[in-house]
Design an enzyme around this catalytic site. Sequence first.
Site, short mmCIF file in Angstrom:
data_model
loop_
_atom_site.label_atom_id
_atom_site.label_comp_id
_atom_site.label_asym_id
_atom_site.label_seq_id
_atom_site.Cartn_x
_atom_site.Cartn_y
_atom_site.Cartn_z
N ASN A 1 -10.35 2.73 5.08
CA ASN A 1 -8.99 2.22 5.15
C ASN A 1 -7.91 3.15 3.90
O ASN A 1 -6.72 3.05 4.48
CB ASN A 1 -8.99 0.56 5.29
N THR B 1 -5.40 -7.23 4.92
CA THR B 1 -6.50 -6.62 5.19
C THR B 1 -7.79 -7.06 4.63
O THR B 1 -6.88 -8.41 4.59
CB THR B 1 -6.63 -5.17 3.34
N THR C 1 -4.31 7.08 8.68
CA THR C 1 -4.14 7.38 9.89
C THR C 1 -2.83 8.00 10.67
O THR C 1 -3.01 8.35 12.12
CB THR C 1 -3.53 5.62 10.67
N GLY D 1 0.91 -0.91 -0.16
CA GLY D 1 0.06 0.07 0.18
C GLY D 1 0.50 0.95 0.12
O GLY D 1 1.64 1.27 -0.21
N ASP D 2 -0.09 2.30 -0.50
CA ASP D 2 0.70 3.55 -0.45
C ASP D 2 1.46 3.85 -0.92
O ASP D 2 3.12 4.28 -0.73
CB ASP D 2 1.51 4.06 0.80
N VAL E 1 9.06 11.54 -10.35
CA VAL E 1 9.56 12.40 -9.30
C VAL E 1 9.70 13.35 -8.54
O VAL E 1 10.14 14.05 -8.64
CB VAL E 1 11.02 12.74 -10.86
N GLY E 2 7.94 12.95 -8.13
CA GLY E 2 7.80 14.16 -7.19
C GLY E 2 6.34 13.78 -7.05
O GLY E 2 5.53 13.05 -7.71
N GLN F 1 -4.90 -0.46 -1.07
CA GLN F 1 -4.21 -1.11 -0.28
C GLN F 1 -2.95 -1.84 -1.25
O GLN F 1 -2.68 -1.24 -2.52
CB GLN F 1 -4.69 -2.93 0.41
N LYS G 1 -0.62 5.78 -5.46
CA LYS G 1 -1.30 5.10 -6.33
C LYS G 1 -2.73 5.83 -6.86
O LYS G 1 -3.10 7.20 -8.48
CB LYS G 1 -2.51 3.81 -5.79
N GLY H 1 -5.73 5.71 1.74
CA GLY H 1 -5.41 7.27 1.75
C GLY H 1 -5.04 7.33 0.20
O GLY H 1 -4.37 6.41 0.40
N HIS H 2 -5.42 8.26 -0.28
CA HIS H 2 -5.08 8.63 -1.55
C HIS H 2 -4.32 9.45 -1.60
O HIS H 2 -5.30 10.25 -1.91
CB HIS H 2 -5.39 7.97 -2.61
#
Length: 424
Positions: free
Chosen positions: A37, A238, A300, A11-12, A412-413, A223, A15, A39-40
């Site tokens: 759950n 999850t 979170t 995850g994270d 790249v950012g 996720q 995406k 966080g995009h």
Amino acid sequence: MNTILVGAQWGDEGKGKIIDVLTEEAAWIVRPAGGNNAGHTVEVGSERFVLHLLPSGILHPGKKCVIGNGVVLDPAGLVGELEGVTSRGIDVAGRFFISDRAHVVCPYHKRLDGRVEAALKKQGGAIGTTMRGIGPTYSDKAARTGIRMCDLMSADFPELLKARVEAKNRELEALGGETFDYEEVLSSMSAAAEKLRPFVCDTVPLLFEAAQRGEPILFEGAQGVMLDLDFGTYPFVTSSSAAAGGACTGSGVAPNCIDRVVGVVKAYTTRVGEGPFPTELFDADGEKLREAGREYGATTGRPRRCGWFDAVVARWTRMLCGVDEWALTKLDVLDGFDEIKVCTAYELDGRRIDYFPLEPALEKCRPVYEYLPGFDGDITGCRRFAELPGAAQAYVKYLEDAVNCHIRYISVGADREQYIDMDR
Ligand code: GDP
Ligand code: IMO
Ligand code: MG
């Protein structure tokens, strides 16, 4: 072209950022799994949006967005999110749809999530969930005692809820949790339900007809594959299907409509919550990745565990999802490391293995690293591969070989504009 985008690690991976880039060429953006759950994050100039349930495509005027049947939906959470985006000038009227088959996260699910975690913690096995009621809601879905959006919209909802609250209060009591007052739950859920009613419909024919007309559909995975209920590091996962297959079961779009799978990987690895993580770093390099990458949970706020890139994980994901193209994110975060490590295989009981094993073998695996030279310099302004420092180019090419598949996008950012499209 219909595209599934999946997170290929824990995850994270970024995406939200890549979805935002790919949304340009899509007509429909569909969230097929998970709940709030997720966080995009999408950054547009000085503005930062963190989306939990709304597909990230909502930020693009005119694009149609769908919450699919595979999602578990917290009505109050979604109402808050809708108010948040509309207050920032985003109009969702006529282009946002919620599946009437999506399951509803109720207040008791969230409390049960906390009680179950507390009980597991006593036994030393807490998952480290986001406490959003995800596991208990999917459990009810599988047990066939869940409440769907169509139920929430129905005149029979009060009666159905009464029976559920009574049953859940018994469960909560057994776990030492506070019980719920049925009337209070009913009034808060009904208030949220009325605000969502205009968006609820049967999204299956909508998407079927869109596909028939050739309107490109983009599936926004949530996720990551290593958190997938079946293929992740169970039980530290999850409760949904985060791998590519989940896009079809979570939307009702048939597998033969899918043209492309894009896997998103960070240039290193992170994980929030408990569970195995072979390349995790506990030293200054891990700290450096966390600070440079601002690795704190978008949902979170928890610090994310950080480690080097794990090619074993990426190959596992590629096999499970049929990844056609990779999006490599956060390459800029590696700026300033003298040396970059890549895990290419694991050592298990003195043997080298190149596949992702099941527990308990996984616990015994030690990463086998290749060492690559680091690079110095701000790369956030690079828009062509040739503009990257030589060592950054070499790192990307090395990863491409290690994961055995084309890296199409290099981010790249955090900003929408900060990426390289290798095919352009
Ligand atoms: P998601 O859950 O996969 O959408 O990822 P998150 O939004 O939870 O976490 C990714 C974080 O990295 C967010 O803060 C993004 O704004 C940020 N991000 C995405 N791509 C890049 C990148 O290429 N470079 C940097 N520095 N940040 C990025
Ligand atoms: P996005 O879409 C990172 C993790 C939790 C925990 C485990 C189970 O932003 O990548 P849950 O609340 O789902 O029952 O928690 O899964 N987790 C995530 N980690 N990114 C996410 O989503 C996650 N969604 C769940 O931290 O370890
Ligand atoms: Mg996230």
